[in-house]
Design a protein around this motif. Structure first.
Motif, PDB file in Angstrom:
ATOM      1  N   ARG A 211       0.659  -1.138  -0.079  1.00 24.27           N
ATOM      2  CA  ARG A 211      -0.016  -0.029  -0.001  1.00 24.27           C
ATOM      3  C   ARG A 211       0.932   1.253  -0.038  1.00 24.27           C
ATOM      4  N   LEU A 212       1.911   1.105   0.808  1.00 24.30           N
ATOM      5  CA  LEU A 212       2.825   2.384   0.803  1.00 24.30           C
ATOM      6  C   LEU A 212       3.290   2.939  -0.548  1.00 24.30           C
ATOM      7  N   LEU A 213       3.667   1.814  -1.332  1.00 25.29           N
ATOM      8  CA  LEU A 213       4.122   1.826  -2.796  1.00 25.29           C
ATOM      9  C   LEU A 213       3.083   2.039  -3.650  1.00 25.29           C
ATOM     10  N   LYS A 214       1.795   1.999  -3.154  1.00 24.82           N
ATOM     11  CA  LYS A 214       0.679   2.381  -3.989  1.00 24.82           C
ATOM     12  C   LYS A 214       0.679   1.121  -5.208  1.00 24.82           C
ATOM     13  N   LEU A 215       1.092   0.170  -5.134  1.00 24.70           N
ATOM     14  CA  LEU A 215       1.143  -0.915  -5.964  1.00 24.70           C
ATOM     15  C   LEU A 215      -0.381  -1.457  -6.281  1.00 24.70           C
ATOM     16  N   ASP A 216      -1.177  -1.395  -5.287  1.00 31.55           N
ATOM     17  CA  ASP A 216      -2.724  -2.112  -5.295  1.00 31.55           C
ATOM     18  C   ASP A 216      -3.368  -0.992  -6.206  1.00 31.55           C
ATOM     19  N   LYS A 217      -2.921   0.562  -6.339  1.00 30.51           N
ATOM     20  CA  LYS A 217      -3.468   1.423  -7.311  1.00 30.51           C
ATOM     21  C   LYS A 217      -2.907   1.262  -8.522  1.00 30.51           C
ATOM     22  N   THR A 218      -1.804   0.944  -8.594  1.00 31.61           N
ATOM     23  CA  THR A 218      -1.183   0.869 -10.086  1.00 31.61           C
ATOM     24  C   THR A 218      -1.477  -0.371 -10.779  1.00 31.61           C
TER      25      THR A 218
END
Length: 266
Positions: A211-218
């Protein structure tokens, strides 16, 4: 009857694998020749017995004697995220099994016609692994390790799931999900030493990193399914939760894991 089953198959494929890219099986499979070698780890479709679809991943190199249909994944299939375990999982879906059974021919030696099987549409996993030039060699070594480990876990998972041992299946599914998250972070340039040196790494922490790396959004990752599986695995493993709640588990508890497989493959 066949038209109804065909309609049901297409509707289920559209509903369960909405927005997935589909390919026909013949585009991602290298067809085998009789007397050639079926490599260890290949999924084969066996002759049918008692009205059941029989699928097996061979555990050693085997000569193709023409009794089964080997599904040897070609370079195209491998590059698009397919694996023997993913194909096994997909072909084991209830709606797929009904569709296959409706096409079985022969009474003495019942089997699926090859042209029908290789013409089937297969939904691809949504997350396709990509390796940058800078990390390709390093990741490739980790990738092989993860493939072997996840394969071993998945064979045990499949065995326990089919025998109704859902508590054990949930524990193994949790281990596979952790491996997927770990590999996901490595593939997206997280320093391997950061993960390797963290002696308290857990699925929750891996989810936090993601989540911190925003991989879920990517990548549109189904992190809610990982969280759901994490809670169920904790209930299955932790003695305190087991003694106080005495949880029982059912087939439906693994639906969250199916969502993870749809997205990442296996």
């Amino acid at each position: 009857m066949k038209q109804s089953i065909y309609k049901d198959y297409n509707e289920a494929l559209g509903n369960k694998f909405k927005s997935h890219v589909n390919v026909t099986l013949d585009n991602v499979i290298e067809q085998s020749r009789r007397n050639s070698t079926i490599p260890k780890g290949t999924l084969v479709v066996m002759p049918f017995v008692n009205g059941e679809v029989r699928l097996k991943i061979v555990d050693k190199d085997t000569i193709d004697k023409g009794f089964s249909i080997p599904l040897k994944i070609n370079k195209e299939g491998d590059s698009r995220g397919l694996s023997p375990n993913y194909l096994l999982w997909y072909l084991k879906q209830d709606f797929v099994g009904k569709f296959l059974l409706s096409h079985v021919k022969g009474s003495v030696f019942p089997r699926i016609p090859k042209d029908m099987l290789f013409g089937m549409r297969i939904p691809l996993p949504k997350y396709r692994r990509k390796y940058s030039d800078r990390t390709e060699v390093k990741i490739a070594k980790v990738k092989n390790y993860f493939r072997d480990m996840v394969n071993d876990y998945y064979q045990d998972y499949r065995s326990n799931f089919e025998k109704g041992r859902y508590r054990t299946a949930i524990i193994l599914a949790g281990a596979i999900a952790e491996a997927i998250l770990y590999q996901l972070l490595l593939e997206n340039d997280v320093d391997s030493n950061l993960l390797k040196n963290d002696r308290n790494i857990t699925m929750r922490k891996l989810l936090d990193y993601t989540r911190l790396l925003k991989l879920d959004k990517t990548f549109g990752l189904p992190l809610d399914k990982f969280s759901d599986l994490q809670k169920k695995r904790n209930r299955a493993v932790h003695i305190g939760a087991s003694l106080s709640n005495n949880p029982s588990f059912a087939k439906e508890d693994l639906h969250c894991f199916n969502h993870i497989i749809r997205h990442f493959g296996i």
